[in-house]
Design an enzyme around this catalytic site. Structure first.
Site, PDB file in Angstrom:
ATOM      1  N   HIS A  99       0.874  -1.184   0.000  1.00  0.00           N
ATOM      2  CA  HIS A  99       0.000   0.000   0.000  1.00  0.00           C
ATOM      3  C   HIS A  99       0.913   1.236   0.000  1.00  0.00           C
ATOM      4  O   HIS A  99       2.024   1.180   0.548  1.00  0.00           O
ATOM      5  CB  HIS A  99      -0.824   0.134   1.275  1.00  0.00           C
ATOM      6  CG  HIS A  99      -1.699  -1.010   1.651  1.00  0.00           C
ATOM      7  ND1 HIS A  99      -1.233  -2.147   2.245  1.00  0.00           N
ATOM      8  CD2 HIS A  99      -3.040  -1.160   1.576  1.00  0.00           C
ATOM      9  CE1 HIS A  99      -2.251  -2.962   2.510  1.00  0.00           C
ATOM     10  NE2 HIS A  99      -3.362  -2.392   2.114  1.00  0.00           N
ATOM     11  N   ASP A 102       2.424   1.932   3.304  1.00  0.00           N
ATOM     12  CA  ASP A 102       3.474   1.043   3.814  1.00  0.00           C
ATOM     13  C   ASP A 102       4.868   1.561   3.500  1.00  0.00           C
ATOM     14  O   ASP A 102       5.809   1.293   4.232  1.00  0.00           O
ATOM     15  CB  ASP A 102       3.379  -0.356   3.167  1.00  0.00           C
ATOM     16  CG  ASP A 102       2.002  -0.971   3.268  1.00  0.00           C
ATOM     17  OD1 ASP A 102       1.258  -0.582   4.170  1.00  0.00           O
ATOM     18  OD2 ASP A 102       1.691  -1.853   2.428  1.00  0.00           O
TER      19      ASP A 102
END
Ligand code: XUL
Ligand code: CO
Length: 435
Positions: A99, A102
């Site tokens: 993501h 992240d």
């Protein structure tokens, strides 16, 4: 090299006789099954978030892991990427998933967050080049920040819809730049807590519009990956709109997107929806929307999403059996959306989790391959439906069939069905012979 994994050597296939802790016993990436290697069939991916971002918290306690990159700076984000790619090099799985959240720290404005993502994508691309690790899918985290507490695309506030749209645009660009095979949308906050404050019809319309724009944008930029929705019935939201594969299909049909969007099916989500993993896979095959899997299991007793490494060979055997029945993975793959337990503090715990998972999947895949090759289930299945091959039976399914014509036929022939055994126990024994 960072010191994180110290001097652990790359994990190699050592066969079933090996007692080494950090070795593959079943996953032999170069072993051929048909015209593809095991690595090409299984297309393993490691997720960025649970391994390198999750601090080990649970609803009753905070961080248990101490990692040198747990910090909001870009320098920490780069250290995290260094360690992530060191782990990918040790495991030698072909893919990873991430993501936006992240890989880059959030900044004060969306523009600044986007600039950070761009910088990190450059950094990741250089690492992908040197390690050969590819991107199975990218995605946007539209659920952690408080702005998304009432949904992203389905938020009552149009500013949140706009913010989410701008974020997905950025993440699709990033995924495209990184040669991602897919782009995932998991709608953790797309749903509602109570109908007392929710206009369900309006929210579904918003979601439909949003997804249509995602598909349009994919075509505009020439992204050839597949757009995937990841169904889940609840958690974090009480009622999620993407409840399960069948619900997603109904939604896609309504917005004419069933040729454009497929599903990423997660073992634990299937179970939360009251299904088995193979039910969801078979449903996706039947509806023509199977895309990819997140192969993490739930604890079988707790009733929530525990994201554990797969370790149930019969469960994964049936899963791969259905995946093979549908023609195998195209763009999809086997992602481990898995996390170690919060007491698993050591760096090599991360490796053990993935090694066990990859071995479980490899073993299961070989079972499924054999079952498929020998028609272990397909032959009795074909027999079970064989009577439908008769012309009169086929005629009942044709467009000019009618209830009254069938009723006349039943009378004329004196049709009186004789029940036949479903042979479930025999078939369960057949599957167990392969496991
Ligand atoms: C949540 C979940 C997500 C998606 C990606 O249950 O599975 O991690 O896979 O957002
Ligand atoms: Co998932």
């Amino acid at each position: 090299m960072t010191p994180f994994f110290a001097d652990i050597e790359p994990i190699t296939y050592q066969g079933t006789d090996s007692n080494a802790e950090l070795a593959y016993r079943h996953y032999n990436p170069t072993e051929m099954l048909g015209d593809k290697t095991m690595a090409e069939h299984l297309r393993f991916a490691v997720c960025y978030w649970h391994n390198f971002v999750w601090p080990g918290n649970d609803p009753f306690g905070g961080q248990t892991f101490e990692r040198p990159w747990f910090d909001d700076t870009m320098a920490a984000a780069k250290l995290k990427a260094d360690v992530a790619f060191e782990m990918f090099a040790l495991l030698q799985q072909p893919f990873f998933c991430f993501h936006d959240f992240d890989v880059r720290p959030e900044a004060d404005t969306l523009a600044a967050s986007n600039a950070r993502l761009d910088e990190m994508v450059d950094y990741l691309l250089a690492k992908m080049e040197t390690t050969g690790t590819r991107l199975l899918w990218g995605t946007a985290n539209l659920f952690s920040h408080r702005r998304y507490m009432s949904g992203a695309a389905t938020n009552p506030d149009p500013e949140v819809f706009a913010y989410a749209a701008a974020t997905v645009k950025q993440c699709l660009d990033a995924t495209h730049r990184m040669g991602g095979a897919n782009y995932v949308l998991w709608g953790g906050r797309e749903g509602y807590e109570t109908l007392l404050n929710t206009d369900l019809k309006r929210e579904l319309e918003q979601y439909g519009r949003f997804l249509s724009m995602v598909v349009d944008y994919k075509h505009k930029i020439g992204f050839e990956g597949t757009i995937l929705i990841e169904p889940k019935p609840q958690e974090p939201t009480k009622h999620q709109y993407d409840f399960d594969t069948a619900t997603v299909y109904g939604f896609l049909k309504k917005f004419d997107l069933e040729q454009e969007v497929k599903v990423n099916i997660e073992t634990g989500h299937a179970v939360l929806a009251g299904h088995s993993f193979e039910h969801e896979l078979a449903t996706a095959n039947a509806l023509g929307i199977f895309g990819s899997i997140d192969a993490n299991r739930n604890d079988y007793q707790s009733g929530w999403d525990t994201d554990q490494f797969p370790n149930n060979v019969p469960e994964m055997t049936l899963a791969y059996y259905h995946i093979l029945a549908g023609g195998g993975f195209g763009n999809g793959g086997t992602n481990f959306d898995t996390k170690i337990r919060r007491q698993s503090l050591e760096p090599d715990d991360l490796l053990s989790g993935h090694i066990g998972a990859m071995d479980t999947c490899a073993r299961a895949f070989k079972n499924a391959w054999q079952m498929q090759a020998e028609g272990a289930l397909a032959t009795p299945l074909a027999e079970r439906y064989a009577a439908w091959d008769q012309p009169w039976a086929q005629a009942m399914l044709s467009e000019n069939a009618s209830l009254e014509a069938i009723a006349a036929e039943v009378e004329r022939k004196g049709i009186d069905p004789t029940p036949r055994s479903g042979r479930q126990e025999q078939l369960e024994n057949v599957v167990n012979r392969y496991c």
